[in-house]
Design a protein around this motif. Structure first.
Motif, PDB file in Angstrom:
ATOM      1  N   ARG A 143       0.828  -1.206   0.000  1.00 11.48           N
ATOM      2  CA  ARG A 143       0.000   0.000   0.000  1.00 11.48           C
ATOM      3  C   ARG A 143       0.862   1.256   0.000  1.00 11.48           C
ATOM      4  N   GLU A 144       1.898   1.264   0.840  1.00 13.58           N
ATOM      5  CA  GLU A 144       2.737   2.458   0.929  1.00 13.58           C
ATOM      6  C   GLU A 144       3.598   2.622  -0.320  1.00 13.58           C
ATOM      7  N   GLU A 145       4.104   1.520  -0.860  1.00 14.44           N
ATOM      8  CA  GLU A 145       4.833   1.592  -2.131  1.00 14.44           C
ATOM      9  C   GLU A 145       3.961   2.208  -3.217  1.00 14.44           C
ATOM     10  N   LEU A 146       2.731   1.705  -3.331  1.00 17.16           N
ATOM     11  CA  LEU A 146       1.816   2.190  -4.360  1.00 17.16           C
ATOM     12  C   LEU A 146       1.512   3.674  -4.196  1.00 17.16           C
ATOM     13  N   LEU A 147       1.377   4.128  -2.948  1.00 23.40           N
ATOM     14  CA  LEU A 147       1.108   5.545  -2.710  1.00 23.40           C
ATOM     15  C   LEU A 147       2.222   6.413  -3.285  1.00 23.40           C
ATOM     16  N   TYR A 148       3.475   6.069  -2.997  1.00 27.51           N
ATOM     17  CA  TYR A 148       4.595   6.871  -3.491  1.00 27.51           C
ATOM     18  C   TYR A 148       4.715   6.790  -5.014  1.00 27.51           C
ATOM     19  N   PHE A 149       4.530   5.608  -5.571  1.00 29.10           N
ATOM     20  CA  PHE A 149       4.599   5.469  -7.029  1.00 29.10           C
ATOM     21  C   PHE A 149       3.482   6.276  -7.700  1.00 29.10           C
ATOM     22  N   PHE A 150       2.283   6.247  -7.102  1.00 30.94           N
ATOM     23  CA  PHE A 150       1.150   6.968  -7.692  1.00 30.94           C
ATOM     24  C   PHE A 150       1.353   8.479  -7.616  1.00 30.94           C
ATOM     25  N   ILE A 151       1.715   8.997  -6.454  1.00 36.19           N
ATOM     26  CA  ILE A 151       1.908  10.445  -6.318  1.00 36.19           C
ATOM     27  C   ILE A 151       3.044  10.911  -7.219  1.00 36.19           C
ATOM     28  N   ASP A 152       4.096  10.120  -7.326  1.00 37.86           N
ATOM     29  CA  ASP A 152       5.210  10.437  -8.226  1.00 37.86           C
ATOM     30  C   ASP A 152       4.701  10.585  -9.658  1.00 37.86           C
ATOM     31  N   ALA A 153       3.921   9.603 -10.134  1.00 38.48           N
ATOM     32  CA  ALA A 153       3.387   9.644 -11.495  1.00 38.48           C
ATOM     33  C   ALA A 153       2.404  10.793 -11.669  1.00 38.48           C
ATOM     34  N   LEU A 154       1.603  11.056 -10.640  1.00 38.86           N
ATOM     35  CA  LEU A 154       0.624  12.143 -10.716  1.00 38.86           C
ATOM     36  C   LEU A 154       1.326  13.493 -10.839  1.00 38.86           C
ATOM     37  N   ILE A 155       2.387  13.684 -10.070  1.00 36.61           N
ATOM     38  CA  ILE A 155       3.163  14.925 -10.166  1.00 36.61           C
ATOM     39  C   ILE A 155       3.687  15.128 -11.577  1.00 36.61           C
ATOM     40  N   ALA A 156       4.202  14.059 -12.169  1.00 36.10           N
ATOM     41  CA  ALA A 156       4.792  14.147 -13.505  1.00 36.10           C
ATOM     42  C   ALA A 156       3.771  14.576 -14.556  1.00 36.10           C
ATOM     43  N   HIS A 157       2.506  14.194 -14.368  1.00 35.33           N
ATOM     44  CA  HIS A 157       1.487  14.466 -15.381  1.00 35.33           C
ATOM     45  C   HIS A 157       0.593  15.667 -15.072  1.00 35.33           C
ATOM     46  N   ALA A 158       0.481  16.040 -13.795  1.00 35.76           N
ATOM     47  CA  ALA A 158      -0.610  16.963 -13.467  1.00 35.76           C
ATOM     48  C   ALA A 158      -0.255  18.071 -12.491  1.00 35.76           C
ATOM     49  N   ALA A 159       1.034  18.262 -12.191  1.00 37.16           N
ATOM     50  CA  ALA A 159       1.383  19.238 -11.158  1.00 37.16           C
ATOM     51  C   ALA A 159       2.405  20.247 -11.656  1.00 37.16           C
ATOM     52  N   ASP A 160       2.666  21.231 -10.801  1.00 33.90           N
ATOM     53  CA  ASP A 160       3.506  22.366 -11.199  1.00 33.90           C
ATOM     54  C   ASP A 160       4.943  22.260 -10.702  1.00 33.90           C
ATOM     55  N   ILE A 161       5.347  21.071 -10.233  1.00 31.05           N
ATOM     56  CA  ILE A 161       6.725  20.898  -9.802  1.00 31.05           C
ATOM     57  C   ILE A 161       7.370  19.755 -10.583  1.00 31.05           C
ATOM     58  N   LYS A 162       8.681  19.757 -10.646  1.00 32.62           N
ATOM     59  CA  LYS A 162       9.421  18.723 -11.356  1.00 32.62           C
ATOM     60  C   LYS A 162      10.249  17.911 -10.370  1.00 32.62           C
ATOM     61  N   ILE A 163      10.340  16.623 -10.647  1.00 33.08           N
ATOM     62  CA  ILE A 163      11.143  15.737  -9.807  1.00 33.08           C
ATOM     63  C   ILE A 163      12.493  15.542 -10.465  1.00 33.08           C
ATOM     64  N   GLU A 164      13.529  15.939  -9.765  1.00 35.21           N
ATOM     65  CA  GLU A 164      14.881  15.792 -10.297  1.00 35.21           C
ATOM     66  C   GLU A 164      15.439  14.415  -9.944  1.00 35.21           C
ATOM     67  N   GLU A 165      16.252  13.887 -10.840  1.00 34.82           N
ATOM     68  CA  GLU A 165      16.892  12.590 -10.598  1.00 34.82           C
ATOM     69  C   GLU A 165      17.790  12.685  -9.368  1.00 34.82           C
ATOM     70  N   ILE A 166      17.623  11.735  -8.458  1.00 36.03           N
ATOM     71  CA  ILE A 166      18.427  11.717  -7.244  1.00 36.03           C
ATOM     72  C   ILE A 166      19.746  11.010  -7.526  1.00 36.03           C
ATOM     73  N   ALA A 167      20.841  11.654  -7.177  1.00 36.40           N
ATOM     74  CA  ALA A 167      22.153  11.025  -7.358  1.00 36.40           C
ATOM     75  C   ALA A 167      22.233   9.779  -6.482  1.00 36.40           C
ATOM     76  N   PHE A 168      22.719   8.684  -7.085  1.00 31.86           N
ATOM     77  CA  PHE A 168      22.748   7.415  -6.363  1.00 31.86           C
ATOM     78  C   PHE A 168      24.159   6.862  -6.404  1.00 31.86           C
ATOM     79  N   SER A 169      24.807   6.782  -5.248  1.00 31.08           N
ATOM     80  CA  SER A 169      26.217   6.414  -5.154  1.00 31.08           C
ATOM     81  C   SER A 169      26.389   4.904  -5.000  1.00 31.08           C
ATOM     82  N   GLU A 170      27.646   4.469  -5.107  1.00 31.07           N
ATOM     83  CA  GLU A 170      27.965   3.057  -4.871  1.00 31.07           C
ATOM     84  C   GLU A 170      27.623   2.670  -3.435  1.00 31.07           C
TER      85      GLU A 170
END
Length: 273
Positions: free
Chosen positions: A139-166
């Protein structure tokens, strides 16, 4: 005159409301809320007014209301409304957005009505689990995935790629190892995040990227792997389901069949021949 059905549930884990209306014919006068409303129309047509602008609502439409958006609607052609939605407080939305973007900010939906066919199934699954109060990690995974996708399609902010180290990749291995060792227990995203020293969204996003499945999907796969071993040894189905971490036998059977394509009983029968 058909009788309408209404169901509402507060999800203590996700800290939001989920509700479902079926067969509703009443009109809703202009009003506003002090929280976000994210809804999906399954059946029925409506004339919608939002912030003085007029729209036509049809099945398959998402309705997205920001806090204090003035809105109201009336029925069209005697077509009753079937509708499901979640209500998210301003503070809770801020927490979710901060986890996703790393910035303490709020989202503003740019339009009150949108067709989003790529994410409607994601929302329907999330909403069903909220009403059933099932599968906390999923349930919690789905919430974050859904809000992430919703932001990308319907909101006024952009999600920047998070740097991911070794070093962060090593943290993912910690999460993977924790799931393997604790498959029989209830695993929360909160605990998994704490154990591997990554925030929740970073964890599920990069776990999925590197291992090809979400933490929840990996957990279920491990549980079914262990269950197959017990089934081959003739153990009783109910005891197996509880031993590998399922809350009941019916849930165990559904997950087993979804992954193996036969029921646990059918699989166990192979070893009795």
């Amino acid at each position: 005159m058909s009788k309408d059905f209404r169901e509402i549930y507060f999800d203590k884990q996700l800290k939001l409301e989920g509700y479902y209306f079926e067969g509703v014919s009443q009109s809703f006068p202009n009003h506003f809320h002090d929280y976000y409303v994210i809804g999906f129309v399954e059946k029925g047509k409506r004339n919608l007014t939002c912030n003085t602008l007029e729209y036509e609502v049809n099945p398959g439409d998402f309705l997205l209301f920001n806090p204090f958006d003035s809105h109201g609607c009336t029925q069209v052609e005697a077509l009753d409304l079937t509708y499901r939605a979640i209500n998210v407080s301003i503070e809770r939305m801020r927490e979710i957005i901060t986890t996703i973007t790393g910035k303490e900010e709020l989202v503003k939906f740019t339009k009150p009505i949108l067709k989003l066919p790529k994410i409607d199934e994601l929302f329907l699954l999330l909403h069903q689990l909220i009403l059933e109060n099932k599968d906390d990690l999923n349930r919690e995974e789905l919430l974050y995935f859904f809000i992430d996708a919703l932001i990308a399609h319907a909101a006024d902010i952009k999600i920047e790629e998070i740097a991911f180290s070794e070093a962060s990749k090593e943290n993912l291995l910690l999460a993977k190892s924790y799931l393997e060792k604790n498959f029989a227990s209830t695993v929360s995203l909160e605990e998994l995040s704490r154990r591997c020293h990554l925030n929740k969204y970073t964890l599920i996003r990069y776990f999925t990227k590197y291992f090809g499945v979400t933490p929840y999907q990996y957990l279920q796969t491990i549980r079914i792997k262990e269950a197959k071993e017990l089934l081959s040894n003739g153990k009783e189905l109910l005891s197996i389901s509880l031993k590998v971490g399922f809350s009941d036998q019916s849930h165990f059977t559904r997950v087993f069949k979804s992954l193996i394509d036969i029921t646990p009983k059918q699989y166990q029968g192979i070893f009795k021949q």
